[in-house]
Write a protein that holds these residues in place. Structure first.
Motif, short mmCIF file in Angstrom:
data_model
loop_
_atom_site.label_atom_id
_atom_site.label_comp_id
_atom_site.label_asym_id
_atom_site.label_seq_id
_atom_site.Cartn_x
_atom_site.Cartn_y
_atom_site.Cartn_z
N SER A 250 0.99 -1.16 0.07
CA SER A 250 -0.05 -0.15 -0.20
C SER A 250 0.79 1.24 -0.08
O SER A 250 0.47 2.25 -0.25
N SER B 95 -3.41 -11.29 -5.09
CA SER B 95 -4.28 -10.16 -5.42
C SER B 95 -4.24 -9.36 -6.56
O SER B 95 -4.98 -8.98 -7.22
N GLY C 80 -6.95 -9.05 -9.38
CA GLY C 80 -7.49 -7.54 -9.40
C GLY C 80 -7.24 -7.15 -11.07
O GLY C 80 -8.03 -6.31 -11.65
N PRO D 99 -3.30 1.82 -3.42
CA PRO D 99 -4.47 1.84 -2.67
C PRO D 99 -4.74 3.26 -2.20
O PRO D 99 -3.65 3.69 -1.64
N SER E 52 -2.53 0.37 4.25
CA SER E 52 -2.70 -0.87 5.34
C SER E 52 -1.82 -0.77 6.56
O SER E 52 -0.93 -0.11 6.76
N ASP F 53 -4.21 -5.32 10.21
CA ASP F 53 -5.55 -5.38 9.39
C ASP F 53 -5.82 -6.91 9.10
O ASP F 53 -6.87 -7.32 9.26
N GLU G 189 -10.69 -6.21 2.12
CA GLU G 189 -10.07 -6.44 0.87
C GLU G 189 -9.47 -7.60 0.52
O GLU G 189 -8.86 -8.14 1.56
N ARG G 190 -9.24 -8.12 -0.57
CA ARG G 190 -8.86 -9.32 -0.93
C ARG G 190 -7.36 -9.58 -0.36
O ARG G 190 -7.08 -10.61 -0.09
N THR H 3 -6.03 -8.33 2.03
CA THR H 3 -6.07 -8.25 3.50
C THR H 3 -6.47 -9.75 4.25
O THR H 3 -5.95 -10.34 4.80
#
Length: 396
Positions: free
Chosen positions: A77, A128, A132, A196, A200, A204, A331-332, A334
């Motif tokens: 992030s 991810s 995405g 993002p 993060s 998290d 979020e995926r 996470t």
């Protein structure tokens, strides 16, 4: 190839070039997992180490990978997906080469831990990123990711057996060279992906585990991975094969894993649902470990069981990874980090526990123990239906 499989294949073939670059890099990354299997007995012999000490090659790798999963979101992030992937690959290049240059078992074990740090940055971000950036939905993206894992795990032992027959150091240097290629490919082909909007926190993934569905899947994977790595880290010591033979056995295992993860898992999921399918695969894997425990003295039975286990492992891996991506309202990345944190801790315990049980009692006990852990994992899923039921409604 069936009509559905052909349709899925055609859909996946339309993926953006960046997805295929990450796919290939993931294959190379997961070669590192199975690459050391054929050389475990050789390392024990050359470095005068016990099987339980050699098993720490898996334990240090998985422990650091699991703990570092807590920081993958923090890193990605802040520096972005591309540079997180490249940082992970760079660390794998360095530490795999250092492991190959070590002259003692503790040096190899320590550098495998550093390799695990790089691995965590790469694999959590790769999952991810593929989800995405790909087209065709989450389920198809995960199948693509699991296919990369399966191919990496299947080709890794073959390459490890070939290079390991020359020297036990060969597979470590081989990974380093291959990951340099992956680094250059991603550096040149992967575009900059937007960071993002929200940065993060280390907490998290831990907070995400408060969701019952994600916690249950993590606990399931924790238990199941103890059985998984019992097979990976202990079976090579009872097969009585040299590097080439072990390489071919785990090649067969990996091919079965890759085939079922791509072609079988979606069909079983569509017909029976995620929960029932996972319970069935975990039960079959537990029975396979039980058979290995009963007939440990027969190398033929152990070899056949290792290969057959790939069928159940590949199917279950896709089912559980798909469920993780949908089970929690986070979020995926996470969700993936939280699940992987718990899962890899099990992967750290399994190898050491299996070999220690063999040294303390007899070589049958590790397989019995692994079967019990996998059976408990099945019960965790079976009794958690109310927290996982919605997964089947969103998986398509």
């Amino acid at each position: 190839m069936t009509e559905e499989a052909l349709k899925a294949h055609n859909q996946s073939a339309k993926q953006p070039i960046v997805v295929w670059v990450i796919f290939i890099a993931t294959i190379i990354s997961f070669m590192g997992l199975g690459l050391v299997d054929p050389i475990l007995p050789a390392i024990a012999e050359k470095l005068h180490a016990t099987p339980s000490q050699v098993s720490l090659l898996f334990s240090s790798y998985n422990l650091i990978t699991g703990v570092a999963m807590l920081i993958t979101g923090v890193v990605s992030s802040r520096i972005g997906v591309k540079w997180t992937l490249l940082s992970g690959i760079f660390l794998i290049v360095i530490f795999s080469a250092l492991a190959g240059s070590s002259n003692g078992i503790w040096g190899v074990v320590s550098f495998r831990g550093g390799w695990g740090l790089g691995n965590s940055l790469f694999i959590a971000t790769a999952l991810s990123a593929i989800v995405g950036l790909s087209v065709g939905g989450t389920a198809k993206a995960i199948i693509l990711y699991e296919a990369a894992i399966g191919l990496g795990i299947s080709v890794g032992p073959l390459l490890g057996g070939e290079l390991g027959s020359i020297s036990w150091r060969g597979p470590f240097y081989g990974v380093s060279v291959l990951m340099i290629i992956a680094f250059l490919a991603l550096l040149l082909k992967m575009p900059k992906v937007a960071k993002p909007k929200t940065k993060s926190s280390v907490l998290d993934p831990l907070k995400a585990l408060k969701f019952p569905g994600l916690f249950r899947l993590g606990l399931t994977a924790f238990l199941y991975n103890i059985g998984f790595f019992t097979l990976m880290a202990f079976a090579p010591f009872v097969m009585g094969l040299h590097e080439h033979g072990l390489g071919f056995v785990f090649l067969g295992w990996g091919l079965c894993l890759a085939f079922t993860s791509v072609f079988v898992a979606p069909k079983i999921q569509a017909k029976f649902g995620t929960i029932k399918s996972m319970c069935a695969m975990l039960t079959l894997f537990a029975l396979t470990l039980l058979a290995m425990g009963i007939w440990t003295d027969s190398s033929t039975v152990v070899i056949v069981c290792v290969i057959i286990a790939g069928l159940f492992l590949g199917t279950n891996n896709t089912l559980i990874t798909t469920a993780v991506m949908e089970v929690a309202p986070v979020e995926r990345a996470t969700a993936s980090a939280a699940y992987s944190f718990v899962r890899f801790i099990g992967g750290a315990i399994g190898p050491w526990l299996a070999n220690k049980l063999a040294e303390t009692f007899n070589p049958h006990i590790p397989f019995y123990s692994g079967a019990i852990f996998v059976l408990i994992a099945m019960l965790v899923v079976a009794f958690g239906r109310k927290h996982l039921a919605h997964v089947d409604r969103v998986a398509h």
